[in-house]
Design an enzyme around this catalytic site. Structure first.
Site, PDB file in Angstrom:
ATOM      1  N   ASP A 198      -8.331   3.873   1.386  1.00 32.20           N
ATOM      2  CA  ASP A 198      -7.308   4.270   2.356  1.00 32.20           C
ATOM      3  C   ASP A 198      -7.994   4.802   3.619  1.00 32.20           C
ATOM      4  OD1 ASP A 198      -5.303   5.464   3.768  1.00 32.20           O
ATOM      5  OD2 ASP A 198      -4.437   6.525   2.049  1.00 32.20           O
ATOM      6  N   ARG A 235      -3.271  -0.622   5.427  1.00 37.58           N
ATOM      7  CA  ARG A 235      -3.893  -1.682   4.623  1.00 37.58           C
ATOM      8  C   ARG A 235      -2.999  -2.897   4.410  1.00 37.58           C
ATOM      9  NH1 ARG A 235      -5.190   2.251  -0.191  1.00 37.58           N
ATOM     10  NH2 ARG A 235      -3.233   3.057   0.669  1.00 37.58           N
ATOM     11  N   CYS A 245       0.864  -1.187   0.000  1.00 39.48           N
ATOM     12  CA  CYS A 245       0.000   0.000   0.000  1.00 39.48           C
ATOM     13  C   CYS A 245       0.896   1.231   0.000  1.00 39.48           C
ATOM     14  CB  CYS A 245      -0.979  -0.022   1.175  1.00 39.48           C
ATOM     15  SG  CYS A 245      -0.201   0.012   2.807  1.00 39.48           S
TER      16      CYS A 245
END
Ligand code: 4NP
Length: 157
Positions: A126, A14, A8
């Site tokens: 996000d 994440r 990420c």
């Protein structure tokens, strides 16, 4: 042994969560010897940091631990990993820009290609600048995407 890397932007929300979910699922399935898993960020913002405490807490409520320390994705990762699963389109562009070798580019996939319930987007949103719900949403998405990823990979070996 298949080598799996989740990527990420910051490697604190994440992708460490994807790594933790993956580790928890392979343990449950008795597949720990089949896979090696790691995560990385395209940015250098958070190198050396543990997972964001909000993500760590949300994961821990589900019985998932996040062991990772943030590191930046590097070109050698294309050689060390068989599958590179990115969280969003920016990650896809940033990683893909680091090679023009088609064999390496083939390794890079959006994780949500393995999600059978994507709605309209292939991105894992996000959660960094949002509220608590965002972390739960990410974990829900990761739960079924990673499940399908493992099932797909175990049939390849
Ligand atoms: P991640 O989330 O890419 O899922 O780890 C983010 C973490 C940090 C930042 C952005 C996204 N940041 O801008 O510092």
């Amino acid at each position: 042994m298949q080598n799996i890397l989740f990527v990420c932007l910051g490697n604190i929300c994440r992708s460490p969560a994807a790594e933790g979910v993956f580790l928890s699922k392979i343990k449950e399935k008795g597949l720990e010897n089949e896979f090696r898993v790691d995560s990385a960020g395209t940015s250098a913002y958070h190198i050396g940091e543990p997972a964001d405490h909000r993500m760590g807490r949300a994961a821990s409520r589900r019985g998932i631990t996040l062991p990772s320390r943030a590191r930046q994705f590097k070109r050698e990762d294309f050689d060390q990993f068989d599958h590179i699963l990115v969280m969003d389109h920016d990650n896809f562009e940033d990683v893909s820009r680091l090679t023009d070798d088609p064999e390496k580019l083939k390794k890079v996939r959006m994780l949500r290609e393995y999600d059978d319930d994507t709605g309209r987007t292939l991105s894992v949103p996000d959660p960094y600048f949002g509220g608590a719900d965002g972390f739960e949403e990410v974990l829900d998405i990761l739960d079924h995407s990673v499940e399908n990823l493992i099932e797909s990979l175990r049939h390849q070996s």
